[in-house]
Design a protein around this motif. Structure first.
Motif, PDB file in Angstrom:
ATOM      1  N   LYS A 199      18.539  -6.680  -1.234  1.00  0.00           N
ATOM      2  CA  LYS A 199      17.274  -6.900  -1.921  1.00  0.00           C
ATOM      3  C   LYS A 199      16.152  -6.946  -0.881  1.00  0.00           C
ATOM      4  O   LYS A 199      16.047  -7.892  -0.102  1.00  0.00           O
ATOM      5  CB  LYS A 199      17.318  -8.205  -2.711  1.00  0.00           C
ATOM      6  CG  LYS A 199      16.041  -8.496  -3.489  1.00  0.00           C
ATOM      7  CD  LYS A 199      16.147  -9.810  -4.243  1.00  0.00           C
ATOM      8  CE  LYS A 199      14.845 -10.128  -4.979  1.00  0.00           C
ATOM      9  NZ  LYS A 199      14.928 -11.443  -5.682  1.00  0.00           N
ATOM     10  N   ILE A 200      15.318  -5.926  -0.864  1.00  0.00           N
ATOM     11  CA  ILE A 200      14.247  -5.827   0.128  1.00  0.00           C
ATOM     12  C   ILE A 200      13.146  -6.837  -0.188  1.00  0.00           C
ATOM     13  O   ILE A 200      12.680  -6.932  -1.325  1.00  0.00           O
ATOM     14  CB  ILE A 200      13.663  -4.405   0.175  1.00  0.00           C
ATOM     15  CG1 ILE A 200      14.780  -3.378   0.423  1.00  0.00           C
ATOM     16  CG2 ILE A 200      12.593  -4.312   1.259  1.00  0.00           C
ATOM     17  CD1 ILE A 200      15.552  -3.602   1.709  1.00  0.00           C
ATOM     18  N   SER A 201      12.726  -7.584   0.834  1.00  0.00           N
ATOM     19  CA  SER A 201      11.750  -8.663   0.646  1.00  0.00           C
ATOM     20  C   SER A 201      10.360  -8.312   1.162  1.00  0.00           C
ATOM     21  O   SER A 201       9.451  -9.138   1.083  1.00  0.00           O
ATOM     22  CB  SER A 201      12.240  -9.934   1.349  1.00  0.00           C
ATOM     23  OG  SER A 201      13.524 -10.305   0.911  1.00  0.00           O
ATOM     24  N   VAL A 202      10.197  -7.106   1.704  1.00  0.00           N
ATOM     25  CA  VAL A 202       8.896  -6.696   2.233  1.00  0.00           C
ATOM     26  C   VAL A 202       8.453  -5.417   1.538  1.00  0.00           C
ATOM     27  O   VAL A 202       9.226  -4.780   0.825  1.00  0.00           O
ATOM     28  CB  VAL A 202       8.960  -6.459   3.768  1.00  0.00           C
ATOM     29  CG1 VAL A 202       9.194  -7.759   4.504  1.00  0.00           C
ATOM     30  CG2 VAL A 202      10.037  -5.426   4.116  1.00  0.00           C
ATOM     31  N   LYS A 203       7.196  -5.040   1.777  1.00  0.00           N
ATOM     32  CA  LYS A 203       6.674  -3.794   1.220  1.00  0.00           C
ATOM     33  C   LYS A 203       5.924  -3.040   2.319  1.00  0.00           C
ATOM     34  O   LYS A 203       5.626  -3.599   3.388  1.00  0.00           O
ATOM     35  CB  LYS A 203       5.753  -4.071   0.032  1.00  0.00           C
ATOM     36  CG  LYS A 203       4.541  -4.923   0.347  1.00  0.00           C
ATOM     37  CD  LYS A 203       3.743  -5.205  -0.910  1.00  0.00           C
ATOM     38  CE  LYS A 203       2.480  -6.017  -0.615  1.00  0.00           C
ATOM     39  NZ  LYS A 203       2.757  -7.336  -0.038  1.00  0.00           N
ATOM     40  N   ILE A 204       5.629  -1.782   2.071  1.00  0.00           N
ATOM     41  CA  ILE A 204       4.909  -0.954   3.033  1.00  0.00           C
ATOM     42  C   ILE A 204       3.587  -1.635   3.411  1.00  0.00           C
ATOM     43  O   ILE A 204       2.843  -2.089   2.547  1.00  0.00           O
ATOM     44  CB  ILE A 204       4.622   0.443   2.464  1.00  0.00           C
ATOM     45  CG1 ILE A 204       5.928   1.179   2.151  1.00  0.00           C
ATOM     46  CG2 ILE A 204       3.778   1.255   3.454  1.00  0.00           C
ATOM     47  CD1 ILE A 204       6.748   1.555   3.345  1.00  0.00           C
ATOM     48  N   GLY A 205       3.321  -1.691   4.718  1.00  0.00           N
ATOM     49  CA  GLY A 205       2.077  -2.285   5.203  1.00  0.00           C
ATOM     50  C   GLY A 205       2.190  -3.746   5.592  1.00  0.00           C
ATOM     51  O   GLY A 205       1.281  -4.287   6.224  1.00  0.00           O
ATOM     52  N   ASP A 206       3.299  -4.402   5.231  1.00  0.00           N
ATOM     53  CA  ASP A 206       3.469  -5.810   5.594  1.00  0.00           C
ATOM     54  C   ASP A 206       3.618  -5.967   7.105  1.00  0.00           C
ATOM     55  O   ASP A 206       4.244  -5.140   7.775  1.00  0.00           O
ATOM     56  CB  ASP A 206       4.712  -6.399   4.919  1.00  0.00           C
ATOM     57  CG  ASP A 206       4.468  -6.761   3.462  1.00  0.00           C
ATOM     58  OD1 ASP A 206       3.323  -6.588   2.994  1.00  0.00           O
ATOM     59  OD2 ASP A 206       5.419  -7.210   2.797  1.00  0.00           O
ATOM     60  N   LYS A 207       3.048  -7.044   7.639  1.00  0.00           N
ATOM     61  CA  LYS A 207       3.210  -7.387   9.054  1.00  0.00           C
ATOM     62  C   LYS A 207       4.475  -8.227   9.203  1.00  0.00           C
ATOM     63  O   LYS A 207       4.777  -9.074   8.353  1.00  0.00           O
ATOM     64  CB  LYS A 207       2.006  -8.172   9.566  1.00  0.00           C
ATOM     65  CG  LYS A 207       0.683  -7.410   9.452  1.00  0.00           C
ATOM     66  CD  LYS A 207       0.663  -6.202  10.367  1.00  0.00           C
ATOM     67  CE  LYS A 207      -0.652  -5.426  10.251  1.00  0.00           C
ATOM     68  NZ  LYS A 207      -1.832  -6.212  10.657  1.00  0.00           N
ATOM     69  N   THR A 208       5.208  -8.008  10.286  1.00  0.00           N
ATOM     70  CA  THR A 208       6.454  -8.735  10.512  1.00  0.00           C
ATOM     71  C   THR A 208       6.407  -9.500  11.829  1.00  0.00           C
ATOM     72  O   THR A 208       5.694  -9.120  12.760  1.00  0.00           O
ATOM     73  CB  THR A 208       7.659  -7.774  10.552  1.00  0.00           C
ATOM     74  OG1 THR A 208       7.514  -6.870  11.666  1.00  0.00           O
ATOM     75  CG2 THR A 208       7.756  -6.967   9.268  1.00  0.00           C
TER      76      THR A 208
END
Length: 220
Positions: A199-208
């Motif tokens: 289950k992916i918890s991030v989206k395109i453009g998110d800072k990590t």
């Protein structure tokens, strides 16, 4: 905040070079304070620019066997289903994180487990967002297996500026979530290949943030 060990040789070279340049200016133009000050200011800016490339902040890792943590600081640029050709040779969910030159360059283990596979590939230095960078650039592939037998693959990819990929793990080694596994000088990209059911918890453009941001949940 500390300085990463990979930075010491580079910082030593930069310090010596800038010291020689400033000494030469002072000897050649002893009366020209304006030029001396300009060169000194530029030298300090260059030194601190290089210094920030090698910063290594202290972080608090919340260890969770069901989480896949970010392997690096940066921005999420790819989330897609793809065929991983080198190791799995089957469909996986790819999450790619682009590291700019201003990001922290330390790479951290996204899960705890055993290192099952390590392979280095020499290659080109295409810009990190180029579609062929993941298969043609200099890169290192590392596969980790957690205690439940789930495997994930990490791929360090060099970019147009990056000229050295460092990794500190070997096959059979047991690693802990959030600890260092490598370093890429001057930014680049890290790809993660996860099970399709993750289950992916991030989206395109998110800072990590490495070792902190939850990229995906593997489930119970």
């Amino acid at each position: 905040m500390t300085i990463h060990r990979e930075g010491y040789p580079t910082l030593a070279i930069v310090t010596i070079t800038l010291g020689i340049i400033n000494f030469a200016i002072w000897q050649l133009l002893p009366e020209n304070n304006l030029v001396q000050n300009i060169v000194l200011i530029i030298s300090l800016i260059l030194f601190f620019t290089v210094l920030q490339f090698f910063r290594n902040p202290l972080i608090k890792v919340n260890i969770n066997p069901n989480h896949v943590l970010a392997p690096c600081d940066g921005k999420v640029v790819v989330i897609e289903e793809t065929i991983e050709e080198e190791y799995f040779k089957s469909p996986r969910c790819q999450v790619s994180i682009f590291m700019s030159p201003i990001n922290v360059h330390v790479n951290r283990n996204p899960i705890s487990g055993v290192v099952r596979f390590v392979k280095y590939h020499a290659g080109k230095y295409l810009v990190a967002w180029h579609p062929k960078s993941s298969t043609e650039n200099e890169r290192t592939t590392i596969v980790l297996q957690n205690e439940k037998g789930v495997e994930i693959l990490m791929r360090q990819i060099a970019g147009a500026l990056a000229r050295r990929i460092c990794w500190y793990v070997k096959e059979g080694q047991i690693v802990k979530q959030g600890t260092e596994f490598g370093f890429i000088k001057f930014g680049s990209r890290v790809d993660l290949f996860l099970p399709l059911e993750a289950k992916i918890s991030v989206k395109i453009g998110d800072k990590t943030q490495a070792g902190v941001t939850v990229i995906a949940e593997l489930g119970e």
